[in-house]
Design an enzyme around this catalytic site. Structure first.
Site, PDB file in Angstrom:
ATOM      1  N   TYR A   1      -4.206  35.313  14.175  1.00  0.00           N
ATOM      2  CA  TYR A   1      -3.963  35.763  12.903  1.00  0.00           C
ATOM      3  C   TYR A   1      -5.358  36.208  12.081  1.00  0.00           C
ATOM      4  O   TYR A   1      -5.449  36.949  11.293  1.00  0.00           O
ATOM      5  CB  TYR A   1      -3.062  34.941  12.126  1.00  0.00           C
ATOM      6  CG  TYR A   1      -1.897  34.773  12.474  1.00  0.00           C
ATOM      7  CD1 TYR A   1      -1.245  35.386  13.706  1.00  0.00           C
ATOM      8  CD2 TYR A   1      -0.927  33.918  12.117  1.00  0.00           C
ATOM      9  CE1 TYR A   1      -0.063  34.943  14.245  1.00  0.00           C
ATOM     10  CE2 TYR A   1       0.354  33.684  12.303  1.00  0.00           C
ATOM     11  CZ  TYR A   1       0.684  34.237  13.486  1.00  0.00           C
ATOM     12  OH  TYR A   1       2.115  34.077  13.970  1.00  0.00           O
TER      13      TYR A   1
ATOM     14  N   HIS B   1       0.530  29.728  22.106  1.00  0.00           N
ATOM     15  CA  HIS B   1       1.141  30.870  21.373  1.00  0.00           C
ATOM     16  C   HIS B   1       2.304  31.539  22.382  1.00  0.00           C
ATOM     17  O   HIS B   1       3.295  32.026  21.820  1.00  0.00           O
ATOM     18  CB  HIS B   1       0.194  31.786  20.982  1.00  0.00           C
ATOM     19  CG  HIS B   1       0.576  32.612  19.683  1.00  0.00           C
ATOM     20  ND1 HIS B   1      -0.413  33.032  18.776  1.00  0.00           N
ATOM     21  CD2 HIS B   1       1.614  33.117  19.161  1.00  0.00           C
ATOM     22  CE1 HIS B   1       0.360  33.630  17.723  1.00  0.00           C
ATOM     23  NE2 HIS B   1       1.498  33.814  18.046  1.00  0.00           N
TER      24      HIS B   1
HETATM   25  P1  NAP Z   1       9.118  37.842   8.307  1.00  0.00           P
HETATM   26  O1  NAP Z   1       8.911  36.446   7.554  1.00  0.00           O
HETATM   27  O2  NAP Z   1      10.477  37.840   9.005  1.00  0.00           O
HETATM   28  O3  NAP Z   1       9.009  39.170   7.176  1.00  0.00           O
HETATM   29  C1  NAP Z   1       8.026  39.144   6.568  1.00  0.00           C
HETATM   30  C2  NAP Z   1       8.264  40.812   5.660  1.00  0.00           C
HETATM   31  O4  NAP Z   1       9.349  40.410   4.758  1.00  0.00           O
HETATM   32  C3  NAP Z   1       7.090  40.951   4.989  1.00  0.00           C
HETATM   33  O5  NAP Z   1       7.094  42.598   5.001  1.00  0.00           O
HETATM   34  C4  NAP Z   1       7.363  40.621   3.463  1.00  0.00           C
HETATM   35  O6  NAP Z   1       6.925  41.807   2.598  1.00  0.00           O
HETATM   36  C5  NAP Z   1       8.690  40.590   3.419  1.00  0.00           C
HETATM   37  N1  NAP Z   1       9.368  39.576   2.523  1.00  0.00           N
HETATM   38  C6  NAP Z   1       9.239  38.515   2.542  1.00  0.00           C
HETATM   39  N2  NAP Z   1      10.044  37.587   1.704  1.00  0.00           N
HETATM   40  C7  NAP Z   1      10.875  38.904   1.036  1.00  0.00           C
HETATM   41  C8  NAP Z   1      11.907  38.854  -0.005  1.00  0.00           C
HETATM   42  N3  NAP Z   1      12.186  37.709  -0.580  1.00  0.00           N
HETATM   43  N4  NAP Z   1      12.257  39.958  -0.243  1.00  0.00           N
HETATM   44  C9  NAP Z   1      11.870  41.128   0.222  1.00  0.00           C
HETATM   45  N5  NAP Z   1      11.083  41.097   1.371  1.00  0.00           N
HETATM   46  C10 NAP Z   1      10.519  40.113   1.701  1.00  0.00           C
HETATM   47  O7  NAP Z   1       7.927  38.167   9.367  1.00  0.00           O
HETATM   48  P2  NAP Z   1       6.729  37.190   9.967  1.00  0.00           P
HETATM   49  O8  NAP Z   1       5.615  37.523   8.981  1.00  0.00           O
HETATM   50  O9  NAP Z   1       6.522  38.106  11.394  1.00  0.00           O
HETATM   51  O10 NAP Z   1       7.243  35.994  10.467  1.00  0.00           O
HETATM   52  C11 NAP Z   1       7.004  34.625   9.595  1.00  0.00           C
HETATM   53  C12 NAP Z   1       6.024  33.971  10.027  1.00  0.00           C
HETATM   54  O11 NAP Z   1       6.135  33.538  11.484  1.00  0.00           O
HETATM   55  C13 NAP Z   1       4.601  34.693  10.063  1.00  0.00           C
HETATM   56  O12 NAP Z   1       3.880  35.001   9.238  1.00  0.00           O
HETATM   57  C14 NAP Z   1       3.892  33.830  11.371  1.00  0.00           C
HETATM   58  O13 NAP Z   1       3.178  32.814  10.502  1.00  0.00           O
HETATM   59  C15 NAP Z   1       4.971  33.417  12.105  1.00  0.00           C
HETATM   60  N6  NAP Z   1       4.955  34.048  13.369  1.00  0.00           N
HETATM   61  C16 NAP Z   1       4.859  33.697  14.708  1.00  0.00           C
HETATM   62  C17 NAP Z   1       5.060  34.170  15.721  1.00  0.00           C
HETATM   63  C18 NAP Z   1       4.836  33.751  17.265  1.00  0.00           C
HETATM   64  O14 NAP Z   1       4.828  34.403  18.237  1.00  0.00           O
HETATM   65  N7  NAP Z   1       4.751  32.475  17.187  1.00  0.00           N
HETATM   66  C19 NAP Z   1       5.270  35.747  15.784  1.00  0.00           C
HETATM   67  C20 NAP Z   1       5.554  36.496  14.568  1.00  0.00           C
HETATM   68  C21 NAP Z   1       5.293  35.696  13.390  1.00  0.00           C
HETATM   69  P3  NAP Z   1       5.557  41.079   1.529  1.00  0.00           P
HETATM   70  O15 NAP Z   1       4.637  40.352   2.388  1.00  0.00           O
HETATM   71  O16 NAP Z   1       5.157  42.646   1.238  1.00  0.00           O
HETATM   72  O17 NAP Z   1       6.203  40.821   0.585  1.00  0.00           O
END
Ligand code: NAP
Length: 281
Positions: free
Chosen positions: A49, A107
């Site tokens: 990240y 990962h």
């Molecule tokens: P997510 O949490 O499913 O979605 C994030 C999106 O949702 C962003 O566009 C955010 O927009 C929006 N959002 C968040 N809260 C909201 C709400 N209450 N209302 C409306 N929109 C909202 O996606 P992700 O970031 O991919 O997953 C979460 C975490 O999981 C990551 O940050 C990372 O730490 C981890 N991850 C791990 C892997 C892995 O391979 N291990 C892969 C992907 C992710 P804004 O930011 O513009 O508010």
């Protein structure tokens, strides 16, 4: 905050904060400071990240005692060997400015993850890591690892949301005593997630949003969630999920949304796997 206990007795908050796709230093640092100010105590980062330094600086600047914050980071495939994992972990600890990491994940279950895992076991025994786990293991892979490794993963962090529920994976984790953690609990906003009629309608009964319903649904399945947002009002909203419960009927309706596959990544696509191997951080 509610907690889940890993099989080694370590407690992990049920709700954390993900920092994927915030690579710019100032924004990442400010976002983590704001999340900490609003009560988040689990920060989920990764070498990939590109923001471990910002996360570490924010934690230091917050003034919150180190032991009150649960830090997760992840090693990438390029460092999957015994020595490589050791060196990469030292670099993570330097960037995060910590003497120990609460949870270190591999990962992807790719490359030489067997020897990388042995390094994690050693660092766990030496007290540098409080917990160790895997990410992105589908059920057959997780079962294989649990049958192979000396120490089973304590966590399996996988994509889990109403459109990709991973029921067999959840059952496999439960059978092996591995705690499930959901990445992309909002499907990264795909499929017009926040306006989904089923989630919105269920939320209206409780005065909650689709986002809150989706997080609550995973928590009621025993799954740790780590939503990401750069907006403070959404951080507050995503935290506010411990004062209501979804009924069995609500859970059944959400169950119907499952597509049975990811729309974000495709671990069955050889080109995708090749691409993952080529990424360097
Ligand atoms: P997510 O949490 O499913 O979605 C994030 C999106 O949702 C962003 O566009 C955010 O927009 C929006 N959002 C968040 N809260 C909201 C709400 N209450 N209302 C409306 N929109 C909202 O996606 P992700 O970031 O991919 O997953 C979460 C975490 O999981 C990551 O940050 C990372 O730490 C981890 N991850 C791990 C892997 C892995 O391979 N291990 C892969 C992907 C992710 P804004 O930011 O513009 O508010």
């Amino acid at each position: 905050m509610e907690y889940k206990t890993l099989y080694n007795g370590v407690q992990i908050p049920m709700l954390g904060f993900g920092v994927y796709q915030i690579p710019e230093y100032d924004q990442a640092k400010q976002t983590v400071l704001t999340a900490l100010k609003n009560g988040y105590r689990l920060i989920d980062t990764a070498q990939g990240y590109m923001n471990e330094q910002a996360v570490g600086d924010a934690i230091k600047e917050s003034g919150i005692p180190r032991e009150e914050i649960f830090i997760t980071t992840k090693l990438w495939i390029q460092d999957f060997s015994y020595e490589g994992a050791m060196k990469a972990t030292t670099l993570s600890m330097e960037r995060l400015g910590v003497e120990y990491i609460d949870l270190l994940l591999l990962h992807q279950p790719m490359g030489d993850y067997i020897n990388a895992w042995k390094a994690l076991e050693k660092m766990y025994e030496d007290g540098k890591l409080r917990a160790i786990g895997m990410a992105n293991c589908y059920p057959h892979v997780l079962a294989d690892l649990c049958e192979t490794f000396t120490m089973k993963p304590m966590i399996n962090q996988v994509e889990m949301h109403p459109f990709f529920q991973q029921t067999l994976n959840l059952e496999t984790m439960q059978a092996y005593g591995v705690v499930p953690e959901a990445w992309a609990p909002f499907n990264e906003g795909l499929r017009d997630f926040f306006n989904n009629e089923v989630l919105v309608t269920i939320g209206q009964q409780y005065g909650k949003t689709a986002a809150q319903v989706a997080l609550r649904w995973n928590i009621q399945r025993g799954v740790v969630v780590i939503p990401k947002t750069v907006h403070e009002e959404r951080m507050i909203q995503n935290m506010d999920i411990f004062d209501f419960s979804l009924s069995a009927e609500d859970m059944a309706k959400i169950h119907q949304l499952d597509l049975g596959h990811s729309e974000i990544v495709n671990h069955y696509d050889p080109q995708w796997i090749k691409q993952l191997h080529q990424w360097r951080f």
